[in-house]
Design a protein around this motif. Structure first.
Motif, mmCIF file in Angstrom:
data_model
loop_
_atom_site.group_PDB
_atom_site.id
_atom_site.type_symbol
_atom_site.label_atom_id
_atom_site.label_comp_id
_atom_site.label_asym_id
_atom_site.label_seq_id
_atom_site.Cartn_x
_atom_site.Cartn_y
_atom_site.Cartn_z
ATOM 1 N N SER A 1 0.632 -1.127 0.025
ATOM 2 C CA SER A 1 0.377 0.255 0.256
ATOM 3 C C SER A 1 0.628 1.305 0.262
ATOM 4 C CB SER A 1 -0.871 -0.091 1.197
ATOM 5 O OG SER A 1 -0.267 0.668 2.654
ATOM 6 N N VAL A 2 0.512 2.530 -0.660
ATOM 7 C CA VAL A 2 1.045 3.888 -0.954
ATOM 8 C C VAL A 2 0.031 4.288 -0.646
ATOM 9 C CG1 VAL A 2 2.930 2.915 -2.338
ATOM 10 C CG2 VAL A 2 0.460 4.208 -3.177
ATOM 11 N N ALA A 3 0.335 5.886 0.954
ATOM 12 C CA ALA A 3 -0.235 6.749 0.825
ATOM 13 C C ALA A 3 0.066 7.595 -0.380
ATOM 14 C CB ALA A 3 0.111 7.010 2.512
ATOM 15 N N HIS A 4 -1.177 8.312 -0.576
ATOM 16 C CA HIS A 4 -0.604 9.946 -1.438
ATOM 17 C C HIS A 4 -1.642 10.533 -1.289
ATOM 18 C CE1 HIS A 4 -4.057 8.069 -3.946
ATOM 19 N NE2 HIS A 4 -3.522 6.485 -3.379
ATOM 20 N N TYR A 5 -1.481 11.514 -2.175
ATOM 21 C CA TYR A 5 -2.464 13.051 -1.829
ATOM 22 C C TYR A 5 -3.721 12.051 -3.096
ATOM 23 C CZ TYR A 5 0.817 16.314 -0.376
ATOM 24 O OH TYR A 5 1.942 17.716 0.126
ATOM 25 N N ASP A 6 -4.835 13.001 -2.579
ATOM 26 C CA ASP A 6 -5.915 12.520 -3.585
ATOM 27 C C ASP A 6 -5.902 13.617 -4.877
ATOM 28 O OD1 ASP A 6 -6.416 14.631 -3.051
ATOM 29 O OD2 ASP A 6 -8.665 15.028 -2.074
ATOM 30 N N LEU A 7 -7.144 12.877 -5.755
ATOM 31 C CA LEU A 7 -6.641 13.706 -7.148
ATOM 32 C C LEU A 7 -6.439 14.804 -7.666
ATOM 33 C CD1 LEU A 7 -8.099 10.973 -9.958
ATOM 34 C CD2 LEU A 7 -5.351 11.890 -9.476
ATOM 35 N N PRO A 8 -7.650 15.264 -6.250
ATOM 36 C CA PRO A 8 -7.654 17.126 -6.674
ATOM 37 C C PRO A 8 -6.738 17.649 -6.582
ATOM 38 C CG PRO A 8 -9.765 16.075 -6.172
ATOM 39 C CD PRO A 8 -9.077 14.924 -5.961
ATOM 40 N N SER A 9 -6.162 17.531 -5.153
ATOM 41 C CA SER A 9 -4.716 18.081 -4.251
ATOM 42 C C SER A 9 -3.851 17.227 -5.572
ATOM 43 C CB SER A 9 -4.497 16.701 -3.030
ATOM 44 O OG SER A 9 -5.526 17.301 -1.993
#
Length: 267
Positions: A156-164
């Motif tokens: 798993s990876v943590a990432h910004y959501d698409l709007p961000s």
């Protein structure tokens, strides 16, 4: 690991394509290592490579970009050291060169002789490399999510959501000091998906780099994009992005009329 990489490249259609795929294999292994060492408690995956690996963008990428989301316990030197160790344990001779004295921590992991070992080059000393960049002072207002990936490995990876992520890409597309075609290709992708940006983060990003927020909101977003897009050198953009495209015919998108139409249809 070399044999696993050769199998990964078996379907490649050109040396360029196989080189891109080899680099992506290394990027995925790096992300798995970061996940295993719980680095995503401190950083979030962002940028074009995140768009490709997490959301299926149809272009290759060079850099692994991240933003610090929690400074407590963040240790760039230790993170890079563990990455280098993981590659070596997998039989890949990784040479680490890092710079952590700036706001953006950066490191190159270089693999001397790997292109030759994979049959991609006749020169034994040729190198393949991946670059990590971690912004330690990202603009405020971002939002995050976590995604489980099944890319050779399951992690798993943590990432910004698409709007961000779109807010970050708009800032890069319109305010970078030079034209980067990969930014413009990604801009087309966002517009085609009709993603709305995180306006708070976008205004904060521009204020951080330009000294003043543009006051972009849902009411003036289209006008803002049309005005800024008029200054893009699309010819330079095409040259920059061509070697990263899976489908070269997509270069036909790079015209002022097509970009304006994409902005109008998305806005």
């Amino acid at each position: 690991m070399i044999e696993a990489l050769k199998q990964e490249l078996a379907g490649g259609v050109s040396v360029e394509d196989k080189t891109n795929r080899a680099r992506e294999f290394l990027q995925v292994l790096a992300l798995k290592s970061l996940s295993d060492q719980d680095a995503f408690s401190n950083i979030a995956f962002i940028g074009g490579t995140a768009l490709r690996i997490v959301f299926g963008l149809r272009r290759f990428s060079e850099d692994l970009d991240f933003s610090v989301v929690s400074a407590e316990g963040y240790d760039f030197g230790a993170l890079c050291g563990r990455l280098e160790k993981v590659f070596r344990l997998n039989g890949l001779n990784a040479v680490l060169d890092k710079d952590r004295d700036k706001t953006v921590n950066s490191a190159f992991l270089t693999f001397p002789g790997l292109p030759h070992a994979l049959g991609l080059s006749g020169h034994k000393r040729e190198k393949l490399s991946i670059k990590l960049e971690i912004d330690t002072d990202p603009p405020a207002g971002w939002k995050m999510q976590t995604t489980v990936l099944n890319k050779t490995y399951l992690f798993s990876v943590a990432h910004y959501d698409l709007p961000s992520m779109f807010a970050g890409k708009l800032h890069a597309s319109f305010y970078r000091r030079y034209t980067k075609g990969r930014d413009i290709y990604d801009l087309f992708w966002y517009l085609g998906r009709k993603v709305r940006p995180n306006f708070e983060m976008l205004n904060n990003a521009v204020a951080q780099s330009q000294g003043k927020a543009p006051g972009v909101n849902s009411g003036n977003f289209k006008e803002f994009m049309l005005e800024r897009a008029a200054n893009i050198d699309l010819g330079a953009a095409k040259k920059d992005v061509e070697r990263f495209l899976e489908d070269k015919s997509e270069l036909r998108l790079f015209s002022k009329d097509t970009l304006a139409a994409a902005i109008n249809s998305a806005g």
